[in-house]
Enzyme design. Structure first.
Site, mmCIF file in Angstrom:
data_model
loop_
_atom_site.group_PDB
_atom_site.id
_atom_site.type_symbol
_atom_site.label_atom_id
_atom_site.label_comp_id
_atom_site.label_asym_id
_atom_site.label_seq_id
_atom_site.Cartn_x
_atom_site.Cartn_y
_atom_site.Cartn_z
ATOM 1 N N PRO A 279 55.523 49.404 48.668
ATOM 2 C CA PRO A 279 54.561 48.563 49.378
ATOM 3 C C PRO A 279 54.301 49.076 50.795
ATOM 4 C CG PRO A 279 56.717 47.523 49.393
ATOM 5 C CD PRO A 279 56.861 48.788 48.594
ATOM 6 N N GLY A 280 53.081 48.980 51.225
ATOM 7 C CA GLY A 280 52.725 49.325 52.607
ATOM 8 C C GLY A 280 52.098 48.103 53.252
ATOM 9 N N ARG A 281 50.884 47.811 52.793
ATOM 10 C CA ARG A 281 50.108 46.702 53.373
ATOM 11 C C ARG A 281 50.860 45.364 53.314
ATOM 12 N NH1 ARG A 281 44.442 46.918 53.234
ATOM 13 N NH2 ARG A 281 44.614 48.363 51.500
ATOM 14 N N ARG A 317 38.683 50.188 59.418
ATOM 15 C CA ARG A 317 38.518 49.515 58.116
ATOM 16 C C ARG A 317 37.156 48.834 57.926
ATOM 17 N NH1 ARG A 317 41.251 46.005 56.062
ATOM 18 N NH2 ARG A 317 41.482 47.037 54.058
ATOM 19 N N CYS A 348 28.730 55.393 69.680
ATOM 20 C CA CYS A 348 27.311 55.636 69.427
ATOM 21 C C CYS A 348 27.006 55.762 67.931
ATOM 22 C CB CYS A 348 26.915 56.929 70.130
ATOM 23 S SG CYS A 348 28.019 58.272 69.682
ATOM 24 N N TYR A 377 47.091 50.112 58.142
ATOM 25 C CA TYR A 377 45.902 50.973 58.134
ATOM 26 C C TYR A 377 45.023 50.712 59.358
ATOM 27 C CZ TYR A 377 47.735 51.495 53.473
ATOM 28 O OH TYR A 377 48.594 51.725 52.416
HETATM 29 N N1 LLP Z 1 51.969 54.550 47.241
HETATM 30 C C1 LLP Z 1 50.976 55.434 47.189
HETATM 31 C C2 LLP Z 1 51.138 56.627 46.359
HETATM 32 C C3 LLP Z 1 49.797 55.207 47.910
HETATM 33 O O1 LLP Z 1 48.802 56.103 47.847
HETATM 34 C C4 LLP Z 1 49.669 54.042 48.699
HETATM 35 C C5 LLP Z 1 48.441 53.786 49.466
HETATM 36 C C6 LLP Z 1 50.747 53.143 48.738
HETATM 37 C C7 LLP Z 1 51.882 53.423 47.988
HETATM 38 C C8 LLP Z 1 50.718 51.886 49.537
HETATM 39 O O2 LLP Z 1 49.729 51.026 49.121
HETATM 40 P P1 LLP Z 1 49.629 49.542 49.717
HETATM 41 O O3 LLP Z 1 50.862 48.799 49.267
HETATM 42 O O4 LLP Z 1 49.569 49.660 51.190
HETATM 43 O O5 LLP Z 1 48.391 49.001 49.139
HETATM 44 N N2 LLP Z 1 43.242 52.866 54.134
HETATM 45 C C9 LLP Z 1 43.059 51.893 53.090
HETATM 46 C C10 LLP Z 1 44.246 51.837 52.148
HETATM 47 C C11 LLP Z 1 44.571 53.162 51.498
HETATM 48 C C12 LLP Z 1 45.800 53.115 50.621
HETATM 49 C C13 LLP Z 1 46.234 54.488 50.249
HETATM 50 N N3 LLP Z 1 47.414 54.558 49.456
HETATM 51 C C14 LLP Z 1 42.779 50.535 53.717
HETATM 52 O O6 LLP Z 1 42.697 50.445 54.935
HETATM 53 O O7 LLP Z 1 42.575 49.565 53.003
#
Ligand code: LLP
Length: 420
Positions: A279-281, A317, A348, A377
Protein backbone atom coordinates in the site's frame (compact mmCIF):
# COMPACT_ATOMS: atom_id res chain seq x y z
CA UNK A 1 -20.17 24.68 4.54
CA UNK A 2 -19.07 21.16 5.22
CA UNK A 3 -15.29 20.79 5.51
CA UNK A 4 -13.26 17.64 5.18
CA UNK A 5 -11.64 16.44 8.37
CA UNK A 6 -9.99 13.38 9.80
CA UNK A 7 -9.13 12.23 13.28
CA UNK A 8 -5.83 14.11 13.08
CA UNK A 9 -6.59 17.00 10.74
CA UNK A 10 -9.49 19.13 11.95
CA UNK A 11 -10.71 22.53 13.06
CA UNK A 12 -10.43 23.89 16.59
CA UNK A 13 -11.89 27.34 17.22
CA UNK A 14 -12.11 28.12 13.51
CA UNK A 15 -8.48 27.21 12.90
CA UNK A 16 -7.25 24.15 11.04
CA UNK A 17 -4.94 21.98 13.11
CA UNK A 18 -2.72 19.06 12.25
CA UNK A 19 -2.76 17.11 15.45
CA UNK A 20 -2.00 19.77 18.11
CA UNK A 21 -0.29 22.24 15.80
CA UNK A 22 -1.98 25.19 14.13
CA UNK A 23 -1.55 25.21 10.37
CA UNK A 24 -1.58 29.00 10.41
CA UNK A 25 1.38 29.13 12.81
CA UNK A 26 3.40 26.73 10.67
CA UNK A 27 2.63 28.67 7.50
CA UNK A 28 3.71 31.92 9.16
CA UNK A 29 7.01 30.38 10.10
CA UNK A 30 7.78 28.35 6.98
CA UNK A 31 5.89 30.17 4.21
CA UNK A 32 3.34 28.74 1.81
CA UNK A 33 3.26 26.64 -0.27
CA UNK A 34 3.98 24.09 2.42
CA UNK A 35 3.35 20.38 2.85
CA UNK A 36 2.33 19.26 6.35
CA UNK A 37 1.89 15.63 7.41
CA UNK A 38 0.37 13.96 10.45
CA UNK A 39 2.64 11.26 11.79
CA UNK A 40 -0.14 9.69 13.84
CA UNK A 41 -2.36 9.37 10.80
CA UNK A 42 0.39 7.36 9.10
CA UNK A 43 0.76 5.17 12.18
CA UNK A 44 -2.98 4.61 12.50
CA UNK A 45 -3.35 3.61 8.86
CA UNK A 46 -0.45 1.19 9.12
CA UNK A 47 -1.80 -0.39 12.30
CA UNK A 48 -5.34 -0.65 10.90
CA UNK A 49 -3.90 -2.49 7.88
CA UNK A 50 -1.80 -4.77 10.07
CA UNK A 51 -4.69 -5.60 12.39
CA UNK A 52 -7.10 -6.30 9.55
CA UNK A 53 -4.84 -9.10 8.34
CA UNK A 54 -3.84 -10.51 11.72
CA UNK A 55 -5.32 -13.83 10.72
CA UNK A 56 -3.05 -14.46 7.76
CA UNK A 57 0.67 -14.76 7.35
CA UNK A 58 1.37 -11.42 5.71
CA UNK A 59 3.80 -8.56 5.34
CA UNK A 60 3.38 -4.92 4.38
CA UNK A 61 5.88 -3.28 2.03
CA UNK A 62 5.20 0.47 1.99
CA UNK A 63 5.08 1.68 -1.63
CA UNK A 64 7.42 4.60 -1.07
CA UNK A 65 6.57 6.16 -4.44
CA UNK A 66 3.52 7.64 -2.67
CA UNK A 67 5.66 9.73 -0.34
CA UNK A 68 9.38 9.12 -0.25
CA UNK A 69 10.57 11.68 2.24
CA UNK A 70 13.21 9.85 4.31
CA UNK A 71 11.37 10.56 7.55
CA UNK A 72 8.11 9.23 6.17
CA UNK A 73 9.71 6.01 4.93
CA UNK A 74 11.47 5.73 8.26
CA UNK A 75 8.21 5.99 10.22
CA UNK A 76 6.88 2.93 8.41
CA UNK A 77 10.17 1.08 8.74
CA UNK A 78 10.09 1.73 12.49
CA UNK A 79 6.64 0.16 12.57
CA UNK A 80 8.09 -2.97 10.99
CA UNK A 81 7.14 -2.29 7.39
CA UNK A 82 9.19 -3.34 4.41
CA UNK A 83 9.58 -1.03 1.43
CA UNK A 84 8.56 -1.35 -2.22
CA UNK A 85 11.11 0.60 -4.27
CA UNK A 86 10.51 1.41 -7.91
CA UNK A 87 13.93 2.58 -9.11
CA UNK A 88 17.56 2.71 -8.07
CA UNK A 89 16.87 6.18 -6.69
CA UNK A 90 14.07 4.83 -4.52
CA UNK A 91 16.29 1.94 -3.45
CA UNK A 92 19.00 4.45 -2.52
CA UNK A 93 16.50 6.47 -0.49
CA UNK A 94 15.04 3.40 1.21
CA UNK A 95 18.45 2.11 2.27
CA UNK A 96 19.31 5.55 3.72
CA UNK A 97 16.74 4.83 6.43
CA UNK A 98 18.74 1.77 7.48
CA UNK A 99 15.99 -0.63 6.46
CA UNK A 100 17.16 -4.23 6.17
CA UNK A 101 17.56 -4.91 2.40
CA UNK A 102 15.79 -8.20 2.99
CA UNK A 103 12.74 -6.05 3.67
CA UNK A 104 12.96 -4.31 0.30
CA UNK A 105 11.30 -5.31 -2.96
CA UNK A 106 12.58 -3.91 -6.23
CA UNK A 107 9.82 -3.18 -8.72
CA UNK A 108 9.57 -1.41 -12.12
CA UNK A 109 8.38 -2.35 -15.55
CA UNK A 110 11.74 -1.39 -17.06
CA UNK A 111 14.73 -1.96 -14.85
CA UNK A 112 18.14 -1.01 -16.18
CA UNK A 113 21.20 -3.24 -15.84
CA UNK A 114 22.45 -0.97 -13.09
CA UNK A 115 19.21 -1.25 -11.18
CA UNK A 116 19.27 -5.03 -11.33
CA UNK A 117 22.94 -5.06 -10.31
CA UNK A 118 22.30 -2.73 -7.40
CA UNK A 119 19.36 -4.83 -6.22
CA UNK A 120 21.54 -7.94 -6.26
CA UNK A 121 24.52 -6.23 -4.67
CA UNK A 122 22.36 -4.95 -1.83
CA UNK A 123 20.67 -8.35 -1.56
CA UNK A 124 17.05 -7.17 -1.67
CA UNK A 125 14.32 -9.65 -0.75
CA UNK A 126 13.19 -10.02 -4.32
CA UNK A 127 13.18 -8.45 -7.72
CA UNK A 128 9.86 -8.35 -9.49
CA UNK A 129 10.30 -9.20 -13.13
CA UNK A 130 7.91 -7.98 -15.77
CA UNK A 131 9.09 -9.65 -18.99
CA UNK A 132 10.85 -12.74 -20.26
CA UNK A 133 13.74 -10.65 -21.54
CA UNK A 134 14.18 -9.11 -18.12
CA UNK A 135 14.29 -12.54 -16.50
CA UNK A 136 17.03 -13.58 -18.91
CA UNK A 137 18.98 -10.45 -18.09
CA UNK A 138 18.57 -10.92 -14.32
CA UNK A 139 19.81 -14.51 -14.71
CA UNK A 140 22.84 -13.32 -16.67
CA UNK A 141 23.73 -10.51 -14.30
CA UNK A 142 23.27 -12.74 -11.23
CA UNK A 143 25.47 -15.38 -12.92
CA UNK A 144 28.21 -12.80 -13.47
CA UNK A 145 28.03 -11.91 -9.79
CA UNK A 146 27.94 -15.52 -8.63
CA UNK A 147 24.60 -14.99 -7.02
CA UNK A 148 21.16 -16.48 -7.08
CA UNK A 149 18.51 -13.80 -7.60
CA UNK A 150 15.18 -14.14 -5.84
CA UNK A 151 12.56 -13.27 -8.42
CA UNK A 152 8.78 -12.91 -8.48
CA UNK A 153 6.97 -12.63 -11.77
CA UNK A 154 4.44 -9.83 -12.08
CA UNK A 155 1.41 -11.30 -13.75
CA UNK A 156 -1.16 -9.16 -15.48
CA UNK A 157 -4.50 -10.74 -14.53
CA UNK A 158 -6.46 -8.83 -17.18
CA UNK A 159 -9.07 -7.36 -14.86
CA UNK A 160 -10.60 -3.92 -15.01
CA UNK A 161 -9.83 -1.98 -11.83
CA UNK A 162 -12.28 0.73 -12.95
CA UNK A 163 -10.07 3.60 -11.96
CA UNK A 164 -8.53 6.49 -13.91
CA UNK A 165 -7.01 5.01 -17.11
CA UNK A 166 -3.59 6.50 -16.23
CA UNK A 167 -3.45 4.51 -12.99
CA UNK A 168 -5.12 1.31 -14.16
CA UNK A 169 -2.47 -1.36 -14.62
CA UNK A 170 -4.11 -4.81 -14.63
CA UNK A 171 -5.60 -4.92 -18.13
CA UNK A 172 -3.84 -6.88 -20.84
CA UNK A 173 -3.74 -3.66 -22.85
CA UNK A 174 -1.54 -2.08 -20.13
CA UNK A 175 2.26 -2.27 -20.25
CA UNK A 176 2.58 -4.06 -16.90
CA UNK A 177 3.52 -7.67 -16.16
CA UNK A 178 3.19 -10.76 -18.34
CA UNK A 179 0.04 -12.76 -19.05
CA UNK A 180 -0.73 -15.92 -17.07
CA UNK A 181 0.21 -18.25 -19.93
CA UNK A 182 3.63 -16.67 -20.36
CA UNK A 183 4.17 -16.66 -16.60
CA UNK A 184 3.37 -20.36 -16.34
CA UNK A 185 5.73 -21.22 -19.17
CA UNK A 186 8.54 -19.26 -17.50
CA UNK A 187 7.99 -20.94 -14.11
CA UNK A 188 8.00 -24.30 -15.94
CA UNK A 189 11.30 -23.43 -17.63
CA UNK A 190 12.82 -22.53 -14.26
CA UNK A 191 15.71 -24.93 -14.71
CA UNK A 192 16.91 -22.84 -17.66
CA UNK A 193 17.63 -20.04 -15.20
CA UNK A 194 20.32 -21.42 -12.96
CA UNK A 195 20.91 -18.09 -11.23
CA UNK A 196 17.30 -17.42 -10.39
CA UNK A 197 15.15 -18.76 -7.60
CA UNK A 198 11.49 -18.04 -8.31
CA UNK A 199 10.05 -17.14 -4.94
CA UNK A 200 6.78 -15.46 -5.72
CA UNK A 201 3.96 -14.35 -7.88
CA UNK A 202 2.91 -10.72 -8.02
CA UNK A 203 0.08 -8.50 -9.17
CA UNK A 204 -0.77 -4.82 -8.93
CA UNK A 205 -3.93 -3.91 -10.81
CA UNK A 206 -4.03 -0.16 -10.37
CA UNK A 207 -4.36 2.65 -7.90
CA UNK A 208 -7.21 4.50 -6.15
CA UNK A 209 -9.44 1.45 -6.62
CA UNK A 210 -12.78 1.99 -4.89
CA UNK A 211 -14.35 -1.46 -5.23
CA UNK A 212 -13.16 -4.77 -3.77
CA UNK A 213 -14.45 -6.82 -6.71
CA UNK A 214 -11.48 -6.33 -9.06
CA UNK A 215 -9.08 -7.41 -6.30
CA UNK A 216 -11.12 -10.56 -5.66
CA UNK A 217 -11.28 -11.33 -9.36
CA UNK A 218 -7.54 -10.87 -9.78
CA UNK A 219 -6.59 -12.88 -6.69
CA UNK A 220 -8.88 -15.71 -7.83
CA UNK A 221 -7.31 -15.74 -11.28
CA UNK A 222 -3.76 -15.71 -9.97
CA UNK A 223 -4.58 -18.34 -7.34
CA UNK A 224 -5.35 -20.73 -10.18
CA UNK A 225 -1.94 -19.98 -11.61
CA UNK A 226 -0.35 -20.39 -8.17
CA UNK A 227 -1.79 -23.89 -7.86
CA UNK A 228 -0.79 -24.85 -11.39
CA UNK A 229 2.76 -23.84 -10.56
CA UNK A 230 2.55 -25.88 -7.39
CA UNK A 231 1.31 -28.88 -9.36
CA UNK A 232 4.40 -28.51 -11.49
CA UNK A 233 6.51 -28.94 -8.37
CA UNK A 234 7.37 -25.36 -7.52
CA UNK A 235 6.26 -24.10 -4.11
CA UNK A 236 6.26 -20.30 -4.07
CA UNK A 237 6.89 -18.57 -0.78
CA UNK A 238 4.87 -15.42 -1.44
CA UNK A 239 1.85 -14.09 -3.21
CA UNK A 240 2.14 -10.31 -3.68
CA UNK A 241 -1.18 -8.50 -4.04
CA UNK A 242 0.39 -5.10 -4.80
CA UNK A 243 -1.24 -1.87 -3.67
CA UNK A 244 -4.12 0.13 -5.03
CA UNK A 245 -6.58 0.51 -2.18
CA UNK A 246 -8.52 3.72 -2.72
CA UNK A 247 -9.10 6.45 -0.16
CA UNK A 248 -11.77 9.09 0.27
CA UNK A 249 -10.87 12.29 -1.57
CA UNK A 250 -14.47 13.42 -2.11
CA UNK A 251 -17.67 11.40 -2.13
CA UNK A 252 -16.47 8.40 -4.11
CA UNK A 253 -17.50 4.89 -3.08
CA UNK A 254 -15.01 3.42 -0.73
CA UNK A 255 -14.45 0.39 1.45
CA UNK A 256 -12.81 -0.03 4.80
CA UNK A 257 -9.67 -2.06 5.26
CA UNK A 258 -11.68 -4.47 7.40
CA UNK A 259 -14.20 -5.04 4.60
CA UNK A 260 -11.29 -5.62 2.24
CA UNK A 261 -9.79 -8.13 4.66
CA UNK A 262 -13.10 -9.91 5.18
CA UNK A 263 -13.53 -10.52 1.46
CA UNK A 264 -9.95 -11.48 0.70
CA UNK A 265 -8.77 -13.45 3.74
CA UNK A 266 -10.70 -16.61 2.71
CA UNK A 267 -8.89 -16.47 -0.65
CA UNK A 268 -5.51 -15.91 1.00
CA UNK A 269 -6.05 -18.75 3.45
CA UNK A 270 -6.25 -21.18 0.57
CA UNK A 271 -2.75 -20.19 -0.48
CA UNK A 272 -0.19 -21.73 1.72
CA UNK A 273 2.33 -18.88 1.58
CA UNK A 274 3.08 -15.36 2.81
CA UNK A 275 0.78 -12.63 1.48
CA UNK A 276 2.51 -9.40 0.57
CA UNK A 277 0.81 -6.01 0.35
CA UNK A 278 2.27 -2.84 -1.12
CA UNK A 279 0.00 0.00 0.00
CA UNK A 280 1.09 3.56 -0.70
CA UNK A 281 -1.88 5.91 -0.91
CA UNK A 282 -3.84 4.13 1.83
CA UNK A 283 -1.08 4.84 4.32
CA UNK A 284 -0.32 8.46 3.50
CA UNK A 285 -2.89 10.30 1.34
CA UNK A 286 -5.22 11.63 4.02
CA UNK A 287 -2.35 12.34 6.38
CA UNK A 288 -1.11 15.34 4.41
CA UNK A 289 -2.17 18.77 3.25
CA UNK A 290 -0.69 21.39 0.98
CA UNK A 291 -1.03 24.87 2.45
CA UNK A 292 -1.25 27.74 0.04
CA UNK A 293 -1.84 31.49 0.21
CA UNK A 294 -4.48 33.28 -1.82
CA UNK A 295 -2.75 35.82 -4.03
CA UNK A 296 -5.66 37.37 -5.91
CA UNK A 297 -9.35 37.05 -6.69
CA UNK A 298 -10.56 38.07 -10.11
CA UNK A 299 -13.40 37.69 -12.57
CA UNK A 300 -13.00 37.02 -16.29
CA UNK A 301 -16.45 37.58 -17.72
CA UNK A 302 -18.73 35.66 -15.40
CA UNK A 303 -16.07 33.30 -14.14
CA UNK A 304 -14.41 33.66 -10.76
CA UNK A 305 -10.77 32.79 -10.32
CA UNK A 306 -8.90 32.34 -7.07
CA UNK A 307 -5.21 32.61 -7.82
CA UNK A 308 -3.06 30.85 -5.24
CA UNK A 309 0.68 30.61 -4.66
CA UNK A 310 0.80 26.81 -5.14
CA UNK A 311 0.85 25.40 -8.64
CA UNK A 312 0.83 22.24 -10.70
CA UNK A 313 4.55 21.85 -10.07
CA UNK A 314 3.77 21.41 -6.35
CA UNK A 315 0.77 19.09 -6.73
CA UNK A 316 0.22 17.63 -10.18
CA UNK A 317 -2.78 15.35 -9.55
CA UNK A 318 -5.59 17.73 -10.58
CA UNK A 319 -3.78 18.64 -13.81
CA UNK A 320 -3.03 15.15 -15.00
CA UNK A 321 -5.83 13.01 -13.58
CA UNK A 322 -8.49 15.70 -13.06
CA UNK A 323 -8.16 14.51 -9.48
CA UNK A 324 -10.43 16.00 -6.86
CA UNK A 325 -8.92 17.51 -3.70
CA UNK A 326 -10.98 19.42 -1.18
CA UNK A 327 -9.79 23.01 -0.84
CA UNK A 328 -10.80 24.77 2.33
CA UNK A 329 -9.87 27.75 4.49
CA UNK A 330 -7.20 27.39 7.17
CA UNK A 331 -9.11 29.99 9.19
CA UNK A 332 -12.89 29.82 8.85
CA UNK A 333 -15.00 32.97 9.23
CA UNK A 334 -18.70 33.35 9.98
CA UNK A 335 -20.85 34.90 7.27
CA UNK A 336 -18.59 34.25 4.33
CA UNK A 337 -20.33 33.74 0.99
CA UNK A 338 -19.95 30.71 -1.15
CA UNK A 339 -18.88 31.30 -4.72
CA UNK A 340 -18.23 29.08 -7.71
CA UNK A 341 -14.65 29.52 -8.84
CA UNK A 342 -11.64 27.99 -10.49
CA UNK A 343 -8.70 27.68 -8.11
CA UNK A 344 -5.57 28.17 -10.18
CA UNK A 345 -1.81 28.51 -9.79
CA UNK A 346 0.65 31.03 -11.22
CA UNK A 347 2.14 28.77 -13.91
CA UNK A 348 1.75 29.73 -17.54
CA UNK A 349 -0.50 26.78 -18.45
CA UNK A 350 -4.27 26.48 -18.54
CA UNK A 351 -3.82 23.02 -17.00
CA UNK A 352 -2.36 24.64 -13.90
CA UNK A 353 -5.43 24.37 -11.72
CA UNK A 354 -6.52 22.73 -8.46
CA UNK A 355 -10.28 22.94 -8.95
CA UNK A 356 -12.67 23.92 -11.70
CA UNK A 357 -16.12 25.44 -11.16
CA UNK A 358 -15.81 24.53 -7.50
CA UNK A 359 -18.33 25.70 -4.92
CA UNK A 360 -15.99 27.23 -2.39
CA UNK A 361 -16.00 29.68 0.50
CA UNK A 362 -14.93 33.15 -0.56
CA UNK A 363 -11.42 33.98 0.59
CA UNK A 364 -9.38 37.16 0.54
CA UNK A 365 -5.91 37.89 -0.66
CA UNK A 366 -3.35 36.90 1.97
CA UNK A 367 -5.55 34.21 3.54
CA UNK A 368 -4.50 30.58 3.62
CA UNK A 369 -6.19 27.61 2.00
CA UNK A 370 -5.50 23.93 2.59
CA UNK A 371 -5.52 21.47 -0.29
CA UNK A 372 -6.54 18.27 1.46
CA UNK A 373 -5.51 14.62 0.95
CA UNK A 374 -2.10 15.64 -0.35
CA UNK A 375 0.01 13.13 1.57
CA UNK A 376 0.33 10.69 -1.35
CA UNK A 377 1.62 11.46 -4.85
CA UNK A 378 2.01 15.11 -3.89
CA UNK A 379 5.58 16.18 -3.15
CA UNK A 380 6.99 13.10 -4.94
CA UNK A 381 5.54 14.29 -8.24
CA UNK A 382 6.61 17.90 -7.81
CA UNK A 383 9.00 19.61 -10.21
CA UNK A 384 10.84 22.86 -10.69
CA UNK A 385 8.75 23.93 -13.66
CA UNK A 386 8.80 27.69 -14.12
CA UNK A 387 11.89 27.57 -11.87
CA UNK A 388 9.67 27.30 -8.84
CA UNK A 389 11.31 26.11 -5.66
CA UNK A 390 9.77 23.02 -4.13
CA UNK A 391 7.95 23.54 -0.81
CA UNK A 392 9.17 22.49 2.62
CA UNK A 393 7.72 19.42 4.29
CA UNK A 394 6.77 19.32 7.97
CA UNK A 395 5.96 16.23 10.02
CA UNK A 396 3.71 16.84 13.02
CA UNK A 397 3.59 14.50 15.99
CA UNK A 398 1.19 15.69 18.69
CA UNK A 399 2.55 18.97 20.06
CA UNK A 400 5.81 18.66 18.18
CA UNK A 401 6.86 19.08 14.61
CA UNK A 402 9.98 18.66 12.53
CA UNK A 403 11.02 20.16 9.25
CA UNK A 404 11.71 17.00 7.29
CA UNK A 405 12.70 18.85 4.16
CA UNK A 406 13.55 22.51 3.80
CA UNK A 407 12.05 24.64 1.13
CA UNK A 408 14.45 24.71 -1.80
CA UNK A 409 16.71 27.72 -2.13
CA UNK A 410 17.50 29.52 -5.37
CA UNK A 411 20.86 27.75 -5.35
CA UNK A 412 19.08 24.39 -5.50
CA UNK A 413 17.66 25.50 -8.82
CA UNK A 414 21.06 25.83 -10.48
CA UNK A 415 23.46 23.73 -8.41
CA UNK A 416 24.33 21.29 -11.23
CA UNK A 417 24.39 23.70 -14.14
CA UNK A 418 27.07 25.81 -15.71
CA UNK A 419 27.18 28.61 -18.25
CA UNK A 420 29.52 27.67 -21.14
N1 LLP B 1 2.88 -1.39 -6.07
C1 LLP B 1 3.15 -1.07 -7.33
C2 LLP B 1 3.86 -2.03 -8.18
C3 LLP B 1 2.73 0.17 -7.84
O1 LLP B 1 3.00 0.48 -9.12
C4 LLP B 1 2.04 1.08 -7.01
C5 LLP B 1 1.60 2.38 -7.52
C6 LLP B 1 1.80 0.70 -5.67
C7 LLP B 1 2.23 -0.55 -5.24
C8 LLP B 1 1.08 1.58 -4.71
O2 LLP B 1 -0.21 1.84 -5.10
P1 LLP B 1 -1.22 2.62 -4.13
O3 LLP B 1 -1.46 1.72 -2.94
O4 LLP B 1 -0.57 3.89 -3.74
O5 LLP B 1 -2.42 2.82 -4.95
N2 LLP B 1 0.43 9.10 -9.29
C9 LLP B 1 -0.85 8.44 -9.23
C10 LLP B 1 -0.75 7.05 -8.63
C11 LLP B 1 0.21 6.14 -9.36
C12 LLP B 1 0.36 4.79 -8.72
C13 LLP B 1 1.52 4.05 -9.30
N3 LLP B 1 1.78 2.78 -8.73
C14 LLP B 1 -1.82 9.32 -8.45
O6 LLP B 1 -1.45 10.41 -8.04
O7 LLP B 1 -2.98 8.95 -8.30
Amino acid sequence: MHYFKTEYIKYKNNQLFIEEISVNELAKEFEAPLYIYSKNHFIKQYRDFENAFNDVNHKIFYAMKANFNLSVINEFVKLGSGVDANSEGELFRALKTGVDPLKVILTSVGKTKNEIKLGLEKNVLMIKAESEEEIELINKIAGGMNKVARVAIRVNPDVDAKTHPYISTGLSSNKFGVDSKTALSIYKRRNDFSNIEFTGIDMHIGSQITSIDPFVEAVEKLSELYFEIQKDGLKLSHFDVGGGIGVQYNDEDSFSINEFAERTIPLFKKLDCEIIFEPGRFLTANGGILVTEVLYNKKNGNKNFIIIDAAMNDLLRPSIYKAYHHIQPVHTFENRNEIVADVVGPICETGDYFARDRKITESKSGELLAVMSAGAYGMVMSSNYNARRRPAEILVDGNNYDVIRNRETFDHLIWDEKIV
